[in-house]
Write a protein that holds these residues in place. Structure first.
Motif, mmCIF file in Angstrom:
data_model
loop_
_atom_site.group_PDB
_atom_site.id
_atom_site.type_symbol
_atom_site.label_atom_id
_atom_site.label_comp_id
_atom_site.label_asym_id
_atom_site.label_seq_id
_atom_site.Cartn_x
_atom_site.Cartn_y
_atom_site.Cartn_z
ATOM 1 N N ALA A 241 -1.837 3.133 7.350
ATOM 2 C CA ALA A 241 -1.501 4.333 6.453
ATOM 3 C C ALA A 241 -0.832 3.875 4.999
ATOM 4 C CB ALA A 241 -0.482 5.440 7.238
ATOM 5 N N GLY A 242 -0.154 2.988 5.146
ATOM 6 C CA GLY A 242 0.671 2.817 3.909
ATOM 7 C C GLY A 242 -0.488 1.974 2.999
ATOM 8 N N GLU A 245 -2.840 4.873 1.703
ATOM 9 C CA GLU A 245 -2.082 5.643 0.504
ATOM 10 C C GLU A 245 -2.053 4.865 -0.640
ATOM 11 O OE1 GLU A 245 -0.698 9.033 -0.915
ATOM 12 O OE2 GLU A 245 -2.029 8.854 0.779
ATOM 13 N N SER A 246 -1.720 3.533 -0.777
ATOM 14 C CA SER A 246 -1.465 2.895 -1.874
ATOM 15 C C SER A 246 -2.774 2.541 -2.507
ATOM 16 C CB SER A 246 -0.856 1.430 -1.529
ATOM 17 O OG SER A 246 0.337 1.518 -1.007
ATOM 18 N N ARG A 248 -5.302 4.859 -2.578
ATOM 19 C CA ARG A 248 -5.507 6.277 -3.178
ATOM 20 C C ARG A 248 -4.754 6.366 -4.338
ATOM 21 N NH1 ARG A 248 -7.239 10.519 -0.204
ATOM 22 N NH2 ARG A 248 -6.346 9.487 1.759
ATOM 23 N N ILE A 249 -3.472 6.004 -4.427
ATOM 24 C CA ILE A 249 -2.566 5.983 -5.826
ATOM 25 C C ILE A 249 -3.269 5.124 -6.800
ATOM 26 C CG2 ILE A 249 -0.370 5.896 -6.688
ATOM 27 C CD1 ILE A 249 0.695 6.340 -4.012
ATOM 28 N N GLN A 252 -6.510 6.840 -8.157
ATOM 29 C CA GLN A 252 -6.648 8.308 -8.590
ATOM 30 C C GLN A 252 -7.015 8.189 -9.796
ATOM 31 O OE1 GLN A 252 -3.083 10.128 -7.668
ATOM 32 N NE2 GLN A 252 -3.939 12.075 -7.844
ATOM 33 N N PRO A 266 1.514 7.871 8.791
ATOM 34 C CA PRO A 266 2.890 7.643 7.875
ATOM 35 C C PRO A 266 4.041 8.152 8.274
ATOM 36 C CG PRO A 266 1.458 9.388 6.836
ATOM 37 C CD PRO A 266 0.416 9.043 8.236
ATOM 38 N N ASN A 269 8.170 11.839 4.938
ATOM 39 C CA ASN A 269 9.143 11.527 3.660
ATOM 40 C C ASN A 269 10.311 12.600 3.852
ATOM 41 O OD1 ASN A 269 7.646 9.827 2.432
ATOM 42 N ND2 ASN A 269 6.253 11.345 2.009
ATOM 43 N N THR A 334 0.503 15.594 6.733
ATOM 44 C CA THR A 334 0.640 16.594 5.593
ATOM 45 C C THR A 334 1.825 17.271 5.359
ATOM 46 O OG1 THR A 334 -0.066 18.540 6.734
ATOM 47 C CG2 THR A 334 -1.625 17.149 6.057
#
Length: 360
Positions: A241-242, A245-246, A248-249, A252, A266, A269, A334
């Motif tokens: 997951a990390g 997400e990295s 994706r960022i 972007q 993930p 948070n 989410t």
């Protein structure tokens, strides 16, 4: 007077096996004759096993006729018996030319299923096969640039997708970027390089995060501009997951589309809002447990010695879905809360926010 029309009555055919013996009994005795003979269940027999890397092994499986097939990039749940317990894990097979399935398993320290498949499983062993699931597939071969990002075990669906692209002649530009800790941990590199040598539209890029001879290249530090213009590119990413997400960022606003599947959820948070414990009543078993908030219900129940049905453990296959009678859950992917009573909850990606009653 009009005659009353009665609905047709479906008569039981006494010659059908399902009408004179239970499915379990039929499967048991049929399996004594041939390991893949079942009434309805999809099963697969282990044909061969070979090392794929320093910490991964590829199993070649022969499925029976009840397996409905899969699209490249999809996953299946593999049912394995370990120490008398039936366990299930999700893998992304590659369909080989002879109809067998190649499943690559990364050996995980303490992982009951991966350890068994890597070291104990022998040719002739039989496993249960679930129906294929997952949406990281190519309905058509794209003409626009396609960027495949993989880390660790995430390379397995990419292998299947590359074979699909190869069958179509790789008509468009394809960039594969594959992360691993060391060169010894890479899988299928020779196969990918051979594909790239035959198809100029395909380029293979390797990124090693713990190679003593090269600087560490993590996804957050990767220079995606080296891949060329990606403004029209579709990206498909698979890994932890990390990693997803990295990626994706980083991409972007730079690509036309980003589709990903992560094989580990993930961490939440909102830690402060999910501390403490709640009471979770398991209606069918008559037990009430005190479980931590902020922890996926599947993991929390397993920590109490329970073994709910599970598969992918990433919120895709729905094997772990169970009824929720009341209470509030939180989706750890989410962050959204769900308070509807009499609804369904996926245990692997939802935590308890309040006291719950589950149909378990």
């Amino acid at each position: 007077m009009n005659a009353r029309v009665l609905p047709a009555v479906r008569r039981r055919n006494p010659l059908l096996p399902r009408n004179w013996v239970s499915e379990e009994l039929f499967d048991f005795w049929a399996g004594q004759v041939h390991p893949l003979w079942t009434l309805r269940r999809a099963r697969a027999r282990l044909v061969s096993r070979e090392a794929a890397s320093a910490d991964a092994v590829t199993l070649v499986l022969r499925p029976n006729r009840h397996f409905k097939g899969l699209q490249p990039g999809q996953h299946v749940n593999l049912g394995v018996e370990v120490d008398g317990r039936r366990l299930s894990r999700s893998y992304s097979p590659t369909l080989l030319d002879d109809g067998t399935l190649a499943i690559t398993v990364k050996t995980v320290a303490g992982g009951a299923v991966s350890q068994h498949l890597s070291h104990a499983a022998q040719p002739g062993d039989v496993f249960e096969l679930g129906a294929a699931f997952g949406e990281m597939t190519l309905s058509t071969v794209p003409a626009a640039p396609l960027v495949l990002l993989a880390a660790g075990s995430g390379i397995t669906p990419m292998r299947a997708l590359l074979r699909q692209l190869q069958a179509a002649g790789v008509p468009g530009r394809v960039e594969l970027v594959y992360w691993a800790q060391t060169r010894e941990a890479l899988c299928f590199v020779d196969e990918f390089n051979a594909l790239a040598a035959r198809h100029p539209n395909l380029r293979v890029h390797l990124a090693l995060t713990r190679d003593p001879l090269n600087p560490a290249v993590r996804v957050g530090d990767y220079d995606f501009s080296a891949l060329g213009d990606l403004s029209a590119a579709q990206v498909m990413a698979c890994g932890p997951a990390g990693f997803v997400e990295s990626a994706r960022i980083c991409l972007q606003g730079q690509v036309a589309g980003f589709h990903a599947e992560a094989f580990s959820p993930p961490a939440t948070n909102d830690v402060a809002a999910e501390t403490g414990t709640v009471q979770v009543e398991l209606r069918r078993s008559g037990r009430t447990l005190e479980l931590p908030r902020g922890t996926a219900l599947l993991a929390a129940l397993e920590a109490e010695g329970l073994r709910p049905a599970s598969g992918c453990r990433m919120g895709i296959c729905n094997t772990c879905v169970c009824g929720k009678v009341s209470g509030v859950t939180r989706n750890i992917l989410t962050g959204e809360h769900a308070a509807e009573p009499a609804s369904q909850v996926r245990l692997c990606v939802n935590s308890a926010s309040t006291d719950l009653i589950l149909e378990l």
